[in-house]
Design an enzyme around this catalytic site. Structure first.
Site, PDB file in Angstrom:
ATOM      1  N   ARG A   1       0.808  -1.227   0.000  1.00 25.52           N
ATOM      2  CA  ARG A   1       0.000   0.000   0.000  1.00 25.52           C
ATOM      3  C   ARG A   1       0.839   1.274   0.000  1.00 25.52           C
ATOM      4  O   ARG A   1       0.497   2.277   0.640  1.00 25.52           O
ATOM      5  CB  ARG A   1      -0.956   0.007   1.208  1.00 25.52           C
ATOM      6  CG  ARG A   1      -1.951  -1.114   1.242  1.00 25.52           C
ATOM      7  CD  ARG A   1      -2.924  -1.135   0.078  1.00 25.52           C
ATOM      8  NE  ARG A   1      -3.603  -2.411   0.028  1.00 25.52           N
ATOM      9  CZ  ARG A   1      -3.176  -3.453  -0.700  1.00 25.52           C
ATOM     10  NH1 ARG A   1      -2.114  -3.342  -1.480  1.00 25.52           N
ATOM     11  NH2 ARG A   1      -3.813  -4.588  -0.677  1.00 25.52           N
TER      12      ARG A   1
ATOM     13  N   SER B   1     -10.431   0.171   4.000  1.00 24.18           N
ATOM     14  CA  SER B   1      -9.702  -0.210   5.217  1.00 24.18           C
ATOM     15  C   SER B   1      -8.946   0.991   5.765  1.00 24.18           C
ATOM     16  O   SER B   1      -8.185   1.631   5.035  1.00 24.18           O
ATOM     17  CB  SER B   1      -8.711  -1.334   4.907  1.00 24.18           C
ATOM     18  OG  SER B   1      -9.421  -2.496   4.565  1.00 24.18           O
TER      19      SER B   1
ATOM     20  N   GLU C   1      -3.684   3.348   6.952  1.00 22.04           N
ATOM     21  CA  GLU C   1      -3.470   3.328   5.493  1.00 22.04           C
ATOM     22  C   GLU C   1      -3.941   4.662   4.917  1.00 22.04           C
ATOM     23  O   GLU C   1      -3.353   5.210   3.992  1.00 22.04           O
ATOM     24  CB  GLU C   1      -4.289   2.174   4.888  1.00 22.04           C
ATOM     25  CG  GLU C   1      -4.266   2.142   3.369  1.00 22.04           C
ATOM     26  CD  GLU C   1      -5.105   1.017   2.782  1.00 22.04           C
ATOM     27  OE1 GLU C   1      -5.113  -0.099   3.332  1.00 22.04           O
ATOM     28  OE2 GLU C   1      -5.769   1.262   1.755  1.00 22.04           O
TER      29      GLU C   1
END
Ligand SMILES: Cc1cc2nc3c(=O)[nH]c(=O)nc-3n(C[C@H](O)[C@H](O)[C@H](O)COP(=O)(O)OP(=O)(O)OC[C@H]3O[C@@H](n4cnc5c(N)ncnc54)[C@H](O)[C@@H]3O)c2cc1C
Length: 320
Positions: A192, A241, A311
């Site tokens: 990510r 998320s 994230e």
């Protein structure tokens, strides 16, 4: 080139609007105003917006699809350039590879459609990931399932990065936006995340995949979409998320095991359906989100001994 859906050729400079609310253009529906906001539709407009921002001495913030950002209630100082209308995609087949050239603001769903039309496997991991292609590169967006490919780094060949002087020039006539093509191999990709291109703006992305059509790609895309619908709270504003998965575990499992499903502050609530989603139940502020994120981190650290990392990207003015 085949399959061109056309880069816009409108040469007018984009309108620079003041005090524009950013909440409506984020998937969380949260955030204050941009002092100045521009939404270019082509390269000339993008360059003009950057030049105007630089002329006024404004810091520049880039917004892609706005699906992985938490924008402060106090908003973003300077110029925000929203890329959602900066789109266009061209496809071709060269030496056994399906090749795509896309402006950074092209949505991932357009990218999915291009791969799907050619019955190619990248369509499967792209199913259900919102936002645009530039944001996909920045975040190295992907899925946890054991698919091939499953992240942007596997389908990206190169990017074009624009850079400009960030300190005001005495003579603006020498102002120039530099453009550089960077090969994907030279970038530093991780889970990510993608480094090695900053500072700047990703304007264009080249992607490819072997021209090896598979008959079941459409069925697998439908199955992936169905899977998301059953597991994720897609009926509520979210950013997907919130936390990255720690090595060897899943953030959602740790949050659920800490008894946090349903935990809420103001309009921000840990989803009952998927514990790594924090949803906006209506009227949530960025401060509500931050408070829930901090509570979740503290509780998971306390109960599970794991320090969760976000994230989601924090944008704007977060000074206390
Ligand atoms: C319902 C839902 C499901 C999701 N599922 C997934 C998933 O399965 N996998 C996954 O990885 N993510 C997922 N996400 C998160 C998000 O969609 C991805 O991270 C996506 O790639 C972000 O793209 P974006 O265009 O929205 O980027 P933004 O949120 O607009 O921006 C993200 C960051 O990139 C920067 N940026 C964006 N474009 C550029 C550019 N052209 N040049 C320079 N900087 C830029 C921004 O400044 C910001 O720092 C999900 C989100 C939602 C809402």
């Amino acid at each position: 080139m085949t399959g061109t859906s056309g880069h816009n050729t409108n040469r007018e400079a984009p309108e620079l609007r003041e005090n524009v609310s950013l909440a409506p253009i984020t998937s969380w529906q949260i955030g204050g105003i941009a002092d100045v906001y521009a939404e270019p539709t082509n390269e000339e407009q993008l360059e003009a917006a950057i030049e105007e921002g630089a002329k006024r001495g404004l810091p520049i913030t880039i917004l892609g699809g706005g699906t992985n950002v938490l924008i402060s209630d106090r908003g973003v100082r300077g110029l925000v350039i929203g890329l959602r209308k900066f789109s266009g995609i061209k496809t071709s087949e060269v030496e056994g590879r399906f090749q795509i050239e896309a402006l950074a603001g092209t949505s991932k769903s357009e990218l999915l459609k291009a791969f799907l039309k050619a019955k190619l496997e990248p369509a499967i991991f792209l199913a259900g990931i919102p936002g645009d292609i530039g944001g996909g590169v920045v975040m190295n967006a992907g899925v946890g399932e054991q698919l091939r490919p499953r992240e942007f780094n596997e389908i990206t060949d190169a990017i074009e990065v624009w850079r400009w002087p960030t300190t005001p020039l005495a003579d603006m006539s020498i102002f120039k936006v530099g453009r550089q093509r960077l090969e994907a191999k030279s970038l530093n990709w991780s889970y990510r995340h993608c480094e090695g291109w900053r500072p700047g703006l990703i304007s264009k992305v080249w992607l490819s995949w072997p021209m090896e059509p598979k008959a079941d790609v459409l069925d697998r895309v439908k199955a992936a979409n169905h899977n998301r619908l059953t597991k994720q709270p897609l009926d509520m504003p979210s950013c997907g998320s919130v936390f990255v998965n720690p090595v060897g575990d899943r953030a959602g499992r740790l949050i659920e095991a800490s008894g946090l499903k349903g935990f809420a502050i103001g309009g921000a609530k840990v989803s009952e359906k998927h514990a790594n989603f924090i949803v906006n139940t209506g009227g949530a502020t960025a401060q509500d989100m931050r408070a829930v994120i901090e509570h979740v981190r503290a509780r998971v650290k306390d109960r599970q001994g794991v320090d969760l990392k976000t994230e989601v990207v924090w944008l704007g003015d977060w000074t206390p």
